[in-house]
Design a protein around this motif. Structure first.
Motif, PDB file in Angstrom:
ATOM      1  N   PRO A  52      43.662 -30.834  28.006  1.00  0.00           N
ATOM      2  CA  PRO A  52      42.374 -30.843  27.280  1.00  0.00           C
ATOM      3  C   PRO A  52      41.546 -32.098  27.536  1.00  0.00           C
ATOM      4  O   PRO A  52      40.312 -32.047  27.444  1.00  0.00           O
ATOM      5  N   THR A  53      42.195 -33.221  27.872  1.00  0.00           N
ATOM      6  CA  THR A  53      41.446 -34.444  28.179  1.00  0.00           C
ATOM      7  C   THR A  53      40.575 -34.231  29.408  1.00  0.00           C
ATOM      8  O   THR A  53      39.393 -34.600  29.437  1.00  0.00           O
ATOM      9  N   ARG A  54      41.145 -33.614  30.438  1.00  0.00           N
ATOM     10  CA  ARG A  54      40.369 -33.348  31.658  1.00  0.00           C
ATOM     11  C   ARG A  54      39.219 -32.395  31.361  1.00  0.00           C
ATOM     12  O   ARG A  54      38.075 -32.617  31.800  1.00  0.00           O
ATOM     13  N   ALA A  55      39.507 -31.319  30.597  1.00  0.00           N
ATOM     14  CA  ALA A  55      38.456 -30.357  30.264  1.00  0.00           C
ATOM     15  C   ALA A  55      37.337 -31.031  29.472  1.00  0.00           C
ATOM     16  O   ALA A  55      36.150 -30.757  29.697  1.00  0.00           O
ATOM     17  N   GLU A  56      37.721 -31.908  28.567  1.00  0.00           N
ATOM     18  CA  GLU A  56      36.737 -32.620  27.760  1.00  0.00           C
ATOM     19  C   GLU A  56      35.856 -33.509  28.628  1.00  0.00           C
ATOM     20  O   GLU A  56      34.630 -33.568  28.463  1.00  0.00           O
ATOM     21  N   MET A  57      36.484 -34.221  29.582  1.00  0.00           N
ATOM     22  CA  MET A  57      35.723 -35.118  30.462  1.00  0.00           C
ATOM     23  C   MET A  57      34.788 -34.326  31.373  1.00  0.00           C
ATOM     24  O   MET A  57      33.650 -34.721  31.630  1.00  0.00           O
ATOM     25  N   GLU A  58      35.268 -33.179  31.871  1.00  0.00           N
ATOM     26  CA  GLU A  58      34.420 -32.362  32.730  1.00  0.00           C
ATOM     27  C   GLU A  58      33.199 -31.845  31.960  1.00  0.00           C
ATOM     28  O   GLU A  58      32.084 -31.827  32.478  1.00  0.00           O
ATOM     29  N   ALA A  59      33.446 -31.441  30.707  1.00  0.00           N
ATOM     30  CA  ALA A  59      32.334 -30.941  29.899  1.00  0.00           C
ATOM     31  C   ALA A  59      31.349 -32.063  29.570  1.00  0.00           C
ATOM     32  O   ALA A  59      30.122 -31.873  29.597  1.00  0.00           O
ATOM     33  N   ARG A  60      31.912 -33.243  29.278  1.00  0.00           N
ATOM     34  CA  ARG A  60      31.058 -34.362  28.873  1.00  0.00           C
ATOM     35  C   ARG A  60      30.178 -34.833  30.024  1.00  0.00           C
ATOM     36  O   ARG A  60      28.987 -35.159  29.839  1.00  0.00           O
ATOM     37  N   ASN A 104      29.661 -33.078  32.938  1.00  0.00           N
ATOM     38  CA  ASN A 104      29.199 -31.967  33.760  1.00  0.00           C
ATOM     39  C   ASN A 104      29.798 -32.042  35.164  1.00  0.00           C
ATOM     40  O   ASN A 104      29.135 -31.767  36.158  1.00  0.00           O
ATOM     41  N   MET A 105      31.074 -32.409  35.236  1.00  0.00           N
ATOM     42  CA  MET A 105      31.721 -32.564  36.531  1.00  0.00           C
ATOM     43  C   MET A 105      31.996 -31.171  37.129  1.00  0.00           C
ATOM     44  O   MET A 105      32.247 -30.207  36.427  1.00  0.00           O
ATOM     45  N   GLY A 106      31.984 -31.097  38.426  1.00  0.00           N
ATOM     46  CA  GLY A 106      32.302 -29.860  39.125  1.00  0.00           C
ATOM     47  C   GLY A 106      31.152 -28.867  39.199  1.00  0.00           C
ATOM     48  O   GLY A 106      31.312 -27.746  39.636  1.00  0.00           O
ATOM     49  N   VAL A 107      29.958 -29.288  38.755  1.00  0.00           N
ATOM     50  CA  VAL A 107      28.802 -28.372  38.772  1.00  0.00           C
ATOM     51  C   VAL A 107      27.856 -28.744  39.903  1.00  0.00           C
ATOM     52  O   VAL A 107      27.575 -29.919  40.100  1.00  0.00           O
TER      53      VAL A 107
END
Length: 418
Positions: A405-413, A415-418
């Motif tokens: 969940p830490t990685r998912a949170e960082m990606e959402a925060r 906008n990584m991978g977009v």
């Protein structure tokens, strides 16, 4: 009433006196909001039902006997299923199950609660005795009685319905150390609560973080252990330098040219022990002098309950083990590298021979997961000045669930991978 699909449950296991029940009380604080259900309380209630009013309060040995009998009569999952029923009737989305002693209990809780996490509470034998000493002395029992009860928790791993604390600690998702000596119960509850709260917040997802160095390195040790083909216990070890770089890894396995115990479907160590023990049948028991009738697989005297296996093999038969141990293998694979700045992470406590290899290698620190350290090895490591520490943190089996969940949170925060 069924448990909510959003229910979060924490199971507590550990050697008695470690502080599982103290942690259960801490988790009931309003800011954490857990309800506690104790398997030990269910045992005490069963004892009261089976004994007339006014009988003596059961000893720990009495409760161990009763727990084994109930698991033998009704299945190893019996106490866990009973606790689940009580919890369902009580309702609530945050639950603690205290006093887990058997793998059947762990399996049942994992199968019935999606967000179930097993937490092991660790503490040294010396501190645990200091905590429970008064209770033993009040019952006209002494340190030898404590050691006998403690040994039973450790030695019944081969008994399906037995006390399997060591195996439960091996299965834990998180390990918490509770070594501090407290002079009052409120102080003890506060201190263990403060220590546990960051891990509880990971479980409840009120917080997130990346793994610590200790967690990452011990995680590697557990992954390495999965490659072992030992039939009894899979052990992994990792040697790490002062810059937190991995120097080498090792696992317990037979040396080249010697087929694995798994491929031979036979543990040579256990075969030798069984032969020695079977030869004692009919001879006088060293404790009660009656002709030995040995209850298997624990090999205890059917008359007095004395562990003949422990008497003959305090080293658990390691003298006949054909495998190279994980710690020794990791040291050998480090080659000529000087290891004086290194830490050894091991999924278990080193045996005496591995302790000697550690001392000779120059390693000055060992971090381990083990509720029952080898007494001879511990004394040797203390004498030669090696720093030995209990591991605390998230274990490998829970890495994805707690750290992803830490990685998912960082990606959402970001906008990584977009």
């Amino acid at each position: 009433m069924a448990l909510s699909k959003d229910c979060i449950a924490i199971g507590l296991t550990g050697s008695f006196g470690s502080g599982c029940s103290t942690l259960a009380k801490a988790l009931q604080a309003p800011e954490l909001g857990f309800q506690s259900f104790s398997l030990s309380d269910l045992l005490k209630a069963a004892w009261a039902d089976g004994n007339p009013a006014g009988t003596t309060v059961p000893t720990r040995s009495d409760l161990q006997d009763l727990g084994n009998q109930l698991r033998s009569d009704h299945g190893t999952e019996y106490l866990a299923r009973k606790a689940l029923r009580v919890a369902r009737n009580a309702g609530g989305d945050r639950i603690v199950f205290d006093s887990i002693k058997n793998l059947g209990e762990v399996k049942t809780l994992r199968e019935n609660i999606h967000r179930f996490y097993l937490v092991a509470v660790q503490c040294s034998s010396e501190e645990r005795w200091a905590r429970v000493k008064k209770r033993y002395l009040d019952r006209v029992l002494d340190h030898e009685d404590f050691k006998r009860d403690d040994l039973r928790d450790q030695m019944e791993s081969d008994l399906p319905q037995g006390q399997q604390v060591q195996l439960c600690v091996d299965e834990a998702d998180i390990v918490i150390t509770n070594q501090s000596h407290c002079y009052s119960e409120p102080e003890a509850v506060r201190m263990v609560g403060e220590r546990a709260t960051p891990y509880v917040h990971l479980i409840t997802r009120d917080d997130s973080r990346y793994p610590s160095v200790d967690e990452s390195m011990m995680g590697m040790a557990y992954v390495e252990a999965t490659r072992s083909r030992c039939l009894k216990r899979q052990v992994g070890a990792v040697i790490v330098d002062a810059d937190d770089e991995v120097v080498s890894m090792g696992l317990n396995e037979n040396p080249p040219g010697k087929a694995s115990c798994y491929s031979r479907k036979n543990c040579e160590k256990d075969s030798r022990m069984r032969g020695e023990l079977d030869s004692k049948i009919g001879s006088p028991c060293p404790t009660c002098s009656s002709p030995l009738v040995l209850q298997q697989p624990a090999y205890v005297c059917a008359n007095c309950g004395h562990s003949i296996k422990e008497m003959l093999f305090p080293d658990r038969g390691m003298r006949w083990c054909t495998a190279m141990h994980a710690e020794d293998t990791a040291i050998r694979l480090a080659g000529s590298r000087k290891l004086g700045d290194c830490t050894l992470y091991s999924t278990t406590f080193p045996c005496l021979n591995c302790a000697k290899a550690v001392a000779y290698s120059g390693i000055r620190k060992i971090t381990y997961v083990e509720p029952y350290p080898d007494a001879d090895s511990a004394a040797f490591l203390k004498e030669v000045g090696i720093n030995v520490e209990l591991f605390e943190g998230v274990k490998a089996r829970a890495f994805h669930r707690l750290f992803w969940p830490t990685r998912a949170e960082m990606e959402a925060r970001y906008n990584m991978g977009v």
